[in-house]
Write a protein that holds these residues in place. Sequence first.
Motif, PDB file in Angstrom:
ATOM      1  N   GLN A 116     -37.528  15.815   6.171  1.00  0.00           N
ATOM      2  CA  GLN A 116     -36.910  14.649   7.136  1.00  0.00           C
ATOM      3  C   GLN A 116     -37.192  13.731   5.414  1.00  0.00           C
ATOM      4  OE1 GLN A 116     -41.068  13.484   8.156  1.00  0.00           O
ATOM      5  NE2 GLN A 116     -40.300  14.721  10.091  1.00  0.00           N
ATOM      6  N   ASN A 117     -36.995  14.727   4.410  1.00  0.00           N
ATOM      7  CA  ASN A 117     -36.299  13.795   2.978  1.00  0.00           C
ATOM      8  C   ASN A 117     -35.497  14.463   2.536  1.00  0.00           C
ATOM      9  OD1 ASN A 117     -38.435  12.097   3.406  1.00  0.00           O
ATOM     10  ND2 ASN A 117     -40.132  13.057   2.156  1.00  0.00           N
ATOM     11  N   ALA A 118     -35.064  16.299   3.190  1.00  0.00           N
ATOM     12  CA  ALA A 118     -34.135  16.858   2.145  1.00  0.00           C
ATOM     13  C   ALA A 118     -32.700  16.174   2.779  1.00  0.00           C
ATOM     14  CB  ALA A 118     -34.516  18.007   3.350  1.00  0.00           C
ATOM     15  N   PRO A 119     -31.051  15.724   1.683  1.00  0.00           N
ATOM     16  CA  PRO A 119     -30.363  15.475   1.136  1.00  0.00           C
ATOM     17  C   PRO A 119     -30.000  16.449   2.737  1.00  0.00           C
ATOM     18  CG  PRO A 119     -30.699  16.996  -0.364  1.00  0.00           C
ATOM     19  CD  PRO A 119     -31.498  16.615   0.160  1.00  0.00           C
ATOM     20  N   PHE A 120     -28.859  16.452   3.439  1.00  0.00           N
ATOM     21  CA  PHE A 120     -27.515  17.154   4.144  1.00  0.00           C
ATOM     22  C   PHE A 120     -27.054  18.264   3.832  1.00  0.00           C
ATOM     23  CE2 PHE A 120     -23.851  18.555   6.557  1.00  0.00           C
ATOM     24  CZ  PHE A 120     -23.909  18.803   7.624  1.00  0.00           C
ATOM     25  N   PHE A 121     -27.305  19.421   3.648  1.00  0.00           N
ATOM     26  CA  PHE A 121     -26.902  20.910   4.088  1.00  0.00           C
ATOM     27  C   PHE A 121     -26.086  21.125   5.171  1.00  0.00           C
ATOM     28  CE2 PHE A 121     -30.597  19.678   1.322  1.00  0.00           C
ATOM     29  CZ  PHE A 121     -30.505  21.077   0.129  1.00  0.00           C
ATOM     30  N   ASP A 122     -24.377  21.107   4.712  1.00  0.00           N
ATOM     31  CA  ASP A 122     -24.309  22.050   5.411  1.00  0.00           C
ATOM     32  C   ASP A 122     -23.959  24.394   5.775  1.00  0.00           C
ATOM     33  OD1 ASP A 122     -20.975  22.053   7.507  1.00  0.00           O
ATOM     34  OD2 ASP A 122     -20.089  23.330   5.658  1.00  0.00           O
ATOM     35  N   SER A 123     -24.623  24.436   4.618  1.00  0.00           N
ATOM     36  CA  SER A 123     -25.345  25.994   4.791  1.00  0.00           C
ATOM     37  C   SER A 123     -26.599  25.828   5.018  1.00  0.00           C
ATOM     38  CB  SER A 123     -24.490  26.487   3.792  1.00  0.00           C
ATOM     39  OG  SER A 123     -25.205  27.575   3.755  1.00  0.00           O
ATOM     40  N   TYR A 124     -26.898  26.912   6.295  1.00  0.00           N
ATOM     41  CA  TYR A 124     -27.496  27.264   5.902  1.00  0.00           C
ATOM     42  C   TYR A 124     -28.376  27.881   5.043  1.00  0.00           C
ATOM     43  CZ  TYR A 124     -31.961  29.611   7.802  1.00  0.00           C
ATOM     44  OH  TYR A 124     -33.431  30.430   8.329  1.00  0.00           O
ATOM     45  N   ASP A 125     -27.882  28.892   4.248  1.00  0.00           N
ATOM     46  CA  ASP A 125     -28.710  29.315   3.554  1.00  0.00           C
ATOM     47  C   ASP A 125     -29.335  27.996   1.860  1.00  0.00           C
ATOM     48  OD1 ASP A 125     -28.471  31.902   3.613  1.00  0.00           O
ATOM     49  OD2 ASP A 125     -26.816  32.006   3.281  1.00  0.00           O
ATOM     50  N   ASP A 126     -28.554  26.866   2.069  1.00  0.00           N
ATOM     51  CA  ASP A 126     -28.429  26.023   0.702  1.00  0.00           C
ATOM     52  C   ASP A 126     -29.552  25.246   1.015  1.00  0.00           C
ATOM     53  OD1 ASP A 126     -26.708  26.683  -0.659  1.00  0.00           O
ATOM     54  OD2 ASP A 126     -25.194  24.774   0.194  1.00  0.00           O
TER      55      ASP A 126
END
Length: 433
Positions: free
Chosen positions: A374-384
Amino acid sequence: MLRFAPSPTGDMHIGNLRVALFNHILSKQLKEDLIIRIEDTDKERNIEGKDKEILEMLSLFNIEYKIAHYQSDNLKYHQKMAMQLLMQKKAFACFCSDERLEMQRENAKDSGKPYRYDSFCEKLTDDEVINNESGFTIRIKKPEHNIKCTDELRGEFDYNPFDVDSFIIMRKDKTPTYNFACAVDDMLYDISLVIRGEDHLSNTPKQKHIRESLGYTKEIKYLHLPIILNAQTGKKMSKRDNASSVKWLIEEGFLPIAIANYLVLLGSKTPKEIFTIEEAIEWFDIKNISTNAPKFDIDKLRFINKEHLKIIDEMRLSKILGFADEDIGKLAKIYLEEASTIKEIKTKLDAIFGTKHTSEDYVSEVEHIKKCAQNAPFFDSYDDFKNYISTQCGLKGKSLFMPLRFCLTGAWHGPNLSDIYPYIKNYLGEIIK
């Protein structure tokens, strides 16, 4: 002119839909119009609203027709033609009580013989008829010669007068019986080909006899389709079989295009297994239908449904599922490894987007991952995204992947998260809550 003639007495049966589909295909191939005739003359059995449901179902399956009319609207013609037969002495008034007729049926049953009317009222004089104040039915006189009929699948049939009998054409309430209304309406609308179930085969000579008695000489072609059997029981599909109801199949998540595909394929020789009705119009040959009763196999329908789900446009699939996002359509197709209907796919999506109730396993890990995500930034990659959660939560291996899968999909097992993530990454705020 072709006609499809359902009765508003219950849900549309798969056998009825199969008849409608073949009428639609043949009308296109022959370049003749198709009409819908709602056979509503049996008022006691009619169910309110079923007529509209039938028309909606035909629309759902893209079955095109010129007009839809109600058989009851032709009552004045039915009565007029029945009177014509009376005046020409080709029919007679029958004053026999229900009790007398029932006793005759029981006597015939006890003697092991088929019941036939004994012509008692046919022998009444004009004075006896006029002076009888009792209610009466109208019976057509049995033919004086054999009635020959041709079925496009089965060939020639020859019925003798005993087979046809002196049957009732108008009830005591002056409404027509099934065979009389059908015969008259087929005349009125200039029907050239009748496609219907083989349970109507015995009605054909009666309807032909009616038309001949009325002086109608045009030859109507007939094609009677075999009844559909339950694959498990080997018996005729009945209302007790859920799969016999087209409405039930739709509610279970089968696509109309897949149901139509299966019903045309059923008992037929086709050049391909997966097709649309538009494609079938180009190559379908009605004479390639087997005269043997086909067996309805729900698992085969599931396979065909899955194949259509694989090739359906992703945006359209998304809208069927209640979204308007091509990514949701792509996500749905990932679940075709373990789902074969819209309903089953919806269950998977509901688990993803719905409230997730954790089990006794990984309770603390699930809660920790939820807070991190919920506090994470947006990541385009699943691995990231995965690496961020792993670092922030201090989790690895099974302690990471199992609760992470649950947080993202609401399930402990399923497709690879790396395959799912690209299509849910924009919904993480809605999913992880």
